[in-house]
Design a protein around this motif. Structure first.
Motif, short mmCIF file in Angstrom:
data_model
loop_
_atom_site.label_atom_id
_atom_site.label_comp_id
_atom_site.label_asym_id
_atom_site.label_seq_id
_atom_site.Cartn_x
_atom_site.Cartn_y
_atom_site.Cartn_z
N LEU A 1 -1.20 7.07 -7.37
CA LEU A 1 -2.05 6.78 -6.33
C LEU A 1 -1.72 7.67 -5.16
N SER A 2 -0.41 7.90 -4.97
CA SER A 2 -0.02 8.61 -3.77
C SER A 2 -0.11 10.31 -4.06
N ARG A 3 -0.04 10.49 -5.18
CA ARG A 3 -0.26 11.98 -5.63
C ARG A 3 -1.79 12.29 -5.35
N SER B 1 8.36 6.25 -1.47
CA SER B 1 7.53 7.65 -1.14
C SER B 1 6.25 7.80 -1.43
N ALA B 2 5.83 6.71 -1.96
CA ALA B 2 4.19 6.67 -2.44
C ALA B 2 3.40 5.67 -1.29
N MET B 3 4.19 5.63 -0.17
CA MET B 3 3.47 4.83 1.20
C MET B 3 3.79 5.37 2.32
N LEU B 4 3.03 4.93 3.19
CA LEU B 4 3.53 5.10 4.71
C LEU B 4 3.57 6.49 4.97
N ARG C 1 -1.67 6.27 1.69
CA ARG C 1 -0.75 5.71 2.40
C ARG C 1 -0.32 4.14 2.41
N TYR C 2 -1.41 3.43 2.13
CA TYR C 2 -1.40 2.03 2.14
C TYR C 2 -1.64 1.41 0.85
#
Lengths: 344, 506
Positions: free
Chosen positions: A336-338, A285-288, A40-41
């Motif tokens: 990272l978000s994946r 889209s890769a955060m929050l 998320r962050y």
């Protein structure tokens, strides 16, 4: 972050196997929670880290008010088109023609003022209407006639460039832009350029639209499961068309503002916005809300890219190094978000 | 033809899915050169058994012997290596490849210079198999240009190309014409004459008697009956398939609502058709009525109600609500006319998995939750209140209405779908297999909701593959077969035997 968060951390494509009962859905312990935080962050932490690094490396030029103003002013155009694009990405579509729309809208307005003596408000209106029309054509051909958005918008980009060249003769224009028109983007308010304030206003409006209105909720539903959305009585085709129009209108606004800011037109000046806009939206889209496109994420994504660009330039690195570093940071952020998505 | 050697023995095979025992110690014997008819109701366990033979699913218990040797079929590749070929009902071919390329797919194409596919060699190799099966299509034809019957033959050819000794055909005659069926039957007979052992899964009793040598019936995950075809009558077979309920019926459990004969007709469907799926279907639904639609999987029940809701476009026919004709171009039109459809596939069609429970519940009626006057902005607190209320009324077991709907079990997801429509003010509620895959308690609740809706003057349409639940709660039951409404049962006429006969008769 928002009161009404229309998303969840779970990937939309949950396996069809045995779902965990709701009691299993409690927050995961230790390592899990760490990964969730990272997904998320992580990008935001990386963002903060990079600001610190640049500030240490260039203490007299990077952490200054002038630099902040410059970064925000430079990021404005990208922010407008990236937030518009986010709306379309939310609904599960995409557009490759907005770069051409930027050039066409700007070119048309400048030509009308410089060569035909048209009053600037009319030129402005024509630019916006071109955006509405272009977006509507994209929407009709894809949502209503079933064309693939990839090939339709690629072709539309070529068509729009053709129209642009036909009306501007592919000539750069430096003179004849109404000073009132130029002042739209050039004037400042509270020490920041008007362009930044316009970008902030558009981001705020689109955030309200996506997160707080019925249409926005419907768009997220269509992006999540178009058939379930259709069976819930949602006008999926119409909303896809609306999303295409929103992208094209934000593109037209960018074209007009850039022409206003420079007081000139040069052929195909909008093409360079295609990749940064997509990059910012995907970073967002890769955060929050990992896996979900969202306006706050996109805004941070645009600023992130702007800071990297400025900071690397200040370090006097060669262009190829800047390219390499920018690309590597983007890839790392998305991976990272994946990572987080897979573990939730 | 039944004198061949025992090639396949299945002994005590069980398969457990979370909450369901799909196979409960099933036995099956198969001899070389015989055609074995495998029968059973929907959910009897046939598909699971086929999947195990195909290597797609692993059993939890039991033994499979091939030529007397215990084997394990760990993957589809292993099944092929062991000489087992399964032709599924859903065609698993690659439409944009040629017939020859499909037949030899995964078996290793002949090559030239070690790299390039030798197309001519490939076609020559498959030509012999195609001739043996009596397929006229050229090996170079693209599979997408073939008819369904030919595509099924290509899948059979694929099994032969892999030297299969055991051929499993799952409903091979579904959606074939009469001549195509005859051709397929001839092919099956000639393959059996060559010594291939064939498992033939079908719902059509007529073809069972025509082409099988022996019959095995499954019920509730077990083998309940096994006999040479010549020694069994059609009536006896129906009894075995239904577990002996055909004669007795279970009318004592019937709790169908009593409909006032003068009750208003809410919905009327006249000669509704969609080419290839639904043919000339007419029905009527009155206030307070629960109308059941029975039929086998693929009979066109889902397709029919999708037409009534506007989810698909009908090619002809008319739909009336309270006597007024409605135009159905989209689900939105159906919804506006007062129809609610609760789709069968709740994961893919019912709910948006990325949304919370609250967001799913309020999706169709989001306009009712506007917070600031007429502005089209939903108020989260109003949504939450409505969602909580519905969660409580339907006893959906969740921690919070803000949890993702994807965390819920099938039964609870079904209740979320119901919650979406319960307060929509619709007049007609269509439930498509609402109890599929949910536990007994959950089923009772679904029945109770349907009865409540009917009692409040709504019309309810209930699609189910379980005859007993249809009999239990419907006033009237119509039966669909091959896209047509073929029977209507009510009052005294409703019993499982009659339903089975209407569904299977040919």
């Amino acid at each position: 972050m928002t009161v009404d968060d229309p998303t969840v951390t779970r990937p939309a494509t949950a396996p069809a196997g045995d779902p965990p009962s709701s009691s299993d859905a409690a927050p995961p312990p230790g390592a899990h929670r760490g990964l969730q935080f990272l997904s998320r962050y992580g990008v935001i932490v990386a963002f903060a880290l990079i600001i610190v690094i640049f500030s240490i490396a260039r203490p007299e030029t990077f952490p200054t008010t002038e630099n902040l103003q410059a970064i925000l002013a430079n990021a404005a155009a990208a922010m407008i088109i990236a937030t518009g694009l986010t709306v379309l990405l939310v609904i599960g579509d995409f557009d490759l023609s907005f770069g051409s729309m930027i050039s066409l809208a700007g070119g048309a307005a400048v030509i009308l003022m410089a060569n035909h003596g048209v009053a600037w408000p009319v030129a402005l209106l024509v630019g916006i209407l071109l955006g509405v029309a272009g977006g509507a054509v994209n929407g009709l051909l894809t949502a209503y006639f079933g064309g693939s958005s990839f090939i339709i918008t690629l072709a539309m980009g070529t068509v729009l460039t053709g129209v642009e060249f036909a009306i501007t003769d592919q000539k750069t224009i430096f003179e004849g832009v109404d000073p009132s028109f130029a002042s739209i983007a050039q004037n400042e308010f509270l020490g920041l350029s008007n362009m930044f304030w316009i970008a902030a206003a558009i981001a705020a409006i689109l955030w309200l639209f996506l997160d707080k209105t019925e249409a926005g909720r419907y768009m997220y539903a269509i992006g999540g499961n178009p058939e379930a959305a259709r069976l819930a009585g949602i006008r999926t085709k119409f909303l896809r068309l609306v999303a295409f129009v929103i992208v094209a209108v934000t593109a037209a606004i960018v074209g007009l503002l850039l022409s206003s800011n420079s007081g000139s037109y040069s052929p195909s000046f909008g093409a360079s916005f295609l990749l940064p806009a997509f990059a910012a939206a995907f970073l967002g889209s890769a955060m929050l809300r990992p896996g979900q496109f969202n306006i706050p994420g996109t805004v941070i994504g645009v600023l992130f890219l702007g800071v990297i660009q400025t900071g690397l330039t200040m370090l006097n690195l060669q262009t190829f190094v800047i390219n390499l570093v920018q690309g590597a940071i983007l890839i790392a952020a998305v991976l990272l978000s994946r990572l987080g998505e897979r573990t939730t | 033809m039944t004198g061949g050697e025992q090639v396949l023995q299945v002994r005590g095979v069980s398969k457990r899915y979370p909450g369901v025992l799909a196979l409960d110690g099933v036995d099956l014997d198969l001899r070389a050169g015989e055609v074995l008819g495998l029968l059973g109701k929907n959910g009897a366990g046939k598909s699971t058994l086929i999947k195990i033979l195909a290597g797609a699913v692993q059993p939890n218990e039991g033994e499979i012997r091939l030529d007397g040797e215990p084997v394990s079929i760990g993957s589809p590749q292993q099944a092929t290596d062991l000489g087992i070929a399964v032709v599924h009902q859903e065609l698993a071919d690659v439409p944009n490849l040629s017939v020859a390329e499909n037949i030899e797919l995964g078996l290793g194409y002949p090559r030239r210079l070690g790299v390039f596919v030798d197309q001519r060699g490939l076609r020559r190799k498959t030509l012999a198999i195609l001739e043996r099966l009596g397929v006229k299509a050229s090996p170079a034809t693209l599979v997408e240009d073939l008819s369904v019957a030919e595509r099924r033959m290509v899948m059979i050819a694929r099994g032969l190309a892999a030297n299969a000794r055991i051929l499993v055909l799952d409903e091979p005659t579904a959606s074939l014409s009469d001549e195509e069926i005859d051709h397929l039957h001839d092919t099956v007979a000639s393959l059996a004459a060559d010594g291939v052992a064939i498992v033939y899964v079908t719902h059509r009793l007529a073809e069972v008697f025509k082409i099988t040598d022996r019959i095995t019936v499954m019920l509730g995950g077990r083998t309940v009956f096994d006999s040479p075809t010549s020694a069994v009558s059609s009536r006896e077979l129906i009894d075995q398939i239904t577990g002996g309920l055909g004669e007795a019926g279970i009318t004592e459990e019937r709790q169908a609502p009593v409909v006032d004969p003068g009750a208003e007709e809410i919905l009327r469907v006249e000669a509704l058709s969609r080419d290839g799926y639904v043919e000339n279907a007419s029905l009527s639904l009155r206030s307070g009525e629960i109308l059941g639609i029975a039929g086998l999987v693929g009979a066109g029940r889902t397709e029919l109600v999708r037409l009534v809701f506007g989810a698909d476009r009908a090619t002809s026919g008319r739909v009336f609500m309270r006597g007024r004709e409605i135009r159905l171009r989209s689900p939105r039109d159906g919804m506006k006319a007062g129809i609610a459809l609760l789709p069968e596939d709740r994961r893919n069609q019912g709910n948006v998995q990325a949304f919370s429970i609250r967001q799913n519940i309020t999706l169709p009626g989001l306009k009712r939750f506007r917070g600031v006057g007429p502005l089209p902005m939903p108020s989260t607190s109003q949504e939450r209140a409505a969602a909580r209320d519905l969660v409580e009324r339907l006893q959906i077991k969740i921690a919070s209405e803000e949890d993702s709907v994807s965390t819920l079990s099938g039964g609870n997801q079904q209740k979320v779908v119901l919650a979406k429509w319960l307060d929509s003010g619709s007049d007609v509620f269509i439930f498509d297999e609402p109890t599929h895959g949910i536990d007994v308690g959950g089923k009772e609740e679904v029945y109770r909701r349907m009865r409540e809706l009917a009692a409040s003057g709504k019309g309810v349409i209930f699609i189910s593959s379980e005859f007993s639940e249809l009999i239990g709660i419907c006033n009237r039951i119509v039966v669909m077969r091959e896209g047509r409404l073929v029977a209507e049962l009510d009052g005294e006429g409703v019993d499982e035997g009659a339903l089975v006969e209407a569904c299977y008769a040919h």
